[in-house]
Design an enzyme around this catalytic site. Structure first.
Site, PDB file in Angstrom:
ATOM      1  N   ARG A  51      28.153  41.076  58.286  1.00 33.75           N
ATOM      2  CA  ARG A  51      28.119  42.218  58.605  1.00 33.75           C
ATOM      3  C   ARG A  51      29.050  42.864  59.886  1.00 33.75           C
ATOM      4  NH1 ARG A  51      22.515  45.218  60.670  1.00 33.75           N
ATOM      5  NH2 ARG A  51      22.032  43.645  62.260  1.00 33.75           N
TER       6      ARG A  51
ATOM      7  N   GLN B  27      16.859  40.006  69.698  1.00 32.22           N
ATOM      8  CA  GLN B  27      17.878  39.291  70.162  1.00 32.22           C
ATOM      9  C   GLN B  27      17.258  38.306  71.181  1.00 32.22           C
ATOM     10  OE1 GLN B  27      17.717  42.431  70.100  1.00 32.22           O
ATOM     11  NE2 GLN B  27      19.679  43.354  69.787  1.00 32.22           N
TER      12      GLN B  27
ATOM     13  N   GLN C 195      17.275  35.664  65.669  1.00 28.97           N
ATOM     14  CA  GLN C 195      18.331  36.441  65.765  1.00 28.97           C
ATOM     15  C   GLN C 195      19.228  36.031  66.976  1.00 28.97           C
ATOM     16  OE1 GLN C 195      16.947  40.734  65.616  1.00 28.97           O
ATOM     17  NE2 GLN C 195      18.955  41.386  66.426  1.00 28.97           N
ATOM     18  N   ASP C 196      20.558  36.287  66.718  1.00 32.28           N
ATOM     19  CA  ASP C 196      21.549  36.005  67.662  1.00 32.28           C
ATOM     20  C   ASP C 196      21.627  34.714  68.253  1.00 32.28           C
ATOM     21  OD1 ASP C 196      22.327  38.573  67.381  1.00 32.28           O
ATOM     22  OD2 ASP C 196      21.916  39.272  69.218  1.00 32.28           O
TER      23      ASP C 196
ATOM     24  N   ASP D 127      22.434  38.106  62.065  1.00 31.82           N
ATOM     25  CA  ASP D 127      23.520  37.991  62.940  1.00 31.82           C
ATOM     26  C   ASP D 127      23.501  36.851  64.179  1.00 31.82           C
ATOM     27  OD1 ASP D 127      23.768  40.636  62.083  1.00 31.82           O
ATOM     28  OD2 ASP D 127      23.015  41.328  63.985  1.00 31.82           O
TER      29      ASP D 127
END
Length: 525
Positions: free
Chosen positions: A431, A323, A345-346, A367
């Site tokens: 998701r 993250q 990520q993120d 994500d």
């Protein structure tokens, strides 16, 4: 005459009954429509003559009291932080900030509903948005505490207090939504969009709708008003209401190695760069190096009414650092136009409240658009890129935790294409991060990189029945829904009426605030 008298009698009887129902709403009647009926009845007073609005005001007041107690508890831990691990201190500081935000949101809500038994549609949307955000802030605090291991009792003590607060905020949201906000939802009417910009001119010189209070320039060579972005932000006035116009910060082309933070005091700021790839703000904070996800952002804004234009915001931590946020926005009524958000990520943390993105580029892996704002992403390019070995890509991880929250991610008229050769890397549109995760992708081009299933699970069957994922009128080789997931909460095709609920005008009330930003938008389908 007799018939007229009978009609009049019936009319006044109906009026009397409606008035009685409004005035007399037992706590059991009010609580049965909340997510926590038993908890709700234990909180509300047994006043048989109270209206649903009375119960709503009481519940919000209780939310304020509970939040104040929670803040005192967090402050007490921070006062004896000596010897605490660095991550614990950071998680507590995040909670302190988030709880303070909640006190302000709850106070604003109470002030709005205190003397009113009905609200216009915009005020109704405000209170629903504010209470939705209090739940998001509670959940973010909890997320940060998950990795806290020392001191041993801190996590369990705070989690118990947060749990009660979350239930109370949920009850407040349900009651206020029914008593004030529910009837005020906007219809699907499309309004005209704002005229497109002339790209060769500065944003703040365009259009009569854009009101400017003051303009300053950031240039590292010393020829401007400030050498750093944060110095310019610090010079902006505090808690303005926007009536005098934007405080405009022009950030000239260059690479800015600084972590930019616009807190809740810095409102109605417009930051304008010299273009994507020209004005670059970069950092590399990440969770592997001990930061909470909430605080990894290279650029963080919570002040109301922010407008960002013509910039690149980047987190270079890389896929191995997990993250690592480029932008976190918790700015209500915020807008980003012609910006690029680059990470893995993120990347883009659309944390809370109401947001709009137009003609932006978003690069990421896992994500990489996440959070729990009510957000419309329109005419943007979404670029899944090569993740760490063994990972797969998910464009969205939406974090709606309560069925009454007015939050979700709406992706409209965007392009989803690979940023680079992905080889056999699987890529999905999203998701479910949280129980009521909500994402709608409509009128967009979806390239072949998206797996035929379209969507991925989070863990087992978690949230597959409670999420709301929908597709509407998409094109491209990845848009076929014939082999999509068959979850209860997934909708391979929705009507134009349902899709209209997720447009700019309906989902984020954009027609009421976007014109003053000068940013172009499509209000409807």
């Amino acid at each position: 005459m007799a018939k007229m008298n009978l009609n009049a009698f019936v009319f006044f009887l109906v009026l009397f009954l409606c008035s009685t129902l409004l005035t007399n709403a037992s706590r059991e009647t009010v609580c049965k429509d909340t997510p926590y009926p038993q908890f709700c009845t234990s909180v509300l007073p047994s006043n048989q003559s109270a209206s649903i609005q009375d119960h709503g005001r009481f519940s919000v007041q209780r939310s304020i009291s509970t939040t104040s107690n929670l803040l005192s508890l967090v402050n007490s831990y921070l006062q004896r932080q000596s010897g605490y691990p660095e991550y614990t201190v950071r998680a507590l500081e995040d909670c302190q900030l988030l709880i303070n935000m909640n006190l302000e949101l709850l106070s604003d809500t109470l002030q709005t509903i205190r003397g009113a038994n009905s609200l216009n549609r915009l005020k109704g949307d405000d209170v629903e948005t504010f209470l939705s955000a209090t739940l998001t802030n509670q959940d973010t605090c909890l997320n940060g505490l998950e990795s806290v291991t020392s001191p041993s009792t801190l996590k369990s003590t705070l989690e118990a207090s947060l749990s009660n607060g979350t239930k109370l905020h949920s009850v407040s949201l349900a009651i206020v939504k029914k008593g004030w906000a529910g009837p005020n939802r906007r219809n699907g009417r499309r309004l005209l969009s704002v005229e497109e910009y002339n790209r060769k001119r500065k944003l703040y010189t365009i259009g009569a709708n854009v009101k400017v209070n003051k303009t300053v320039t950031v240039n590292p060579d010393g020829s401007g008003d400030f050498k750093t972005i944060n110095a310019a932000v610090a010079a902006a006035p505090n808690k303005t209401d926007g009536s005098k116009g934007y405080f405009v910060i022009h950030v000239v082309a260059g690479v800015y190695n600084e972590y930019v933070y616009l807190d809740n005091n810095k409102r109605y700021i417009m930051m304008v760069g010299d273009g994507i790839g020209k004005t670059i703000i970069t950092g590399n904070r990440n969770v592997v190096d001990g930061w909470t996800t909430f605080n990894t952002g290279t650029f963080i804004v919570t002040g109301k009414g922010f407008v960002g234009v013509d910039m690149t915001i980047r987190n270079t931590a890389g896929p191995a650092k997990h993250q690592a946020v480029a932008l976190r926005s918790g700015s209500d009524l915020s807008t980003f136009y012609r910006c690029s958000f680059e990470g893995y990520q993120d990347t883009l943390y659309t944390h809370s409240l109401r947001q709009f993105y137009r003609e932006c580029d978003v690069y990421g892996t896992v994500d990489y658009i996440f959070g729990n704002a009510a957000v419309v992403i329109q005419n943007c390019n979404l670029y899944p890129r090569l993740p760490q070995q063994g990972q797969f890509n998910t464009i969205t991880a939406q974090g709606r935790t309560d069925i009454n929250q007015n939050t979700g991610t709406s992706i409209q008229n965007c392009t989803i294409k690979a940023a680079e050769s992905l080889g056999s890397t699987k890529s999905y549109m999203g998701r479910p991060w949280k129980t009521y995760s909500r994402v709608v992708i409509m009128q967009s081009f979806i390239d072949s990189l998206i797996d035929p299933a379209g969507w991925s699970v989070w863990s087992g069957t978690f949230a597959l029945d409670t999420l709301y994922y929908a597709e509407y009128s998409n094109t491209g080789p990845g848009s076929s829904t014939s082999n999509r997931v068959t979850w209860t909460g997934y909708h391979s095709s929705i009507s134009s009426t349902d899709a209209a609920n997720f447009t700019v005008n309906n989902f984020v009330a954009g027609n009421s605030w976007l014109p003053s930003t000068g940013v172009p938008f499509n209000g409807g389908l």
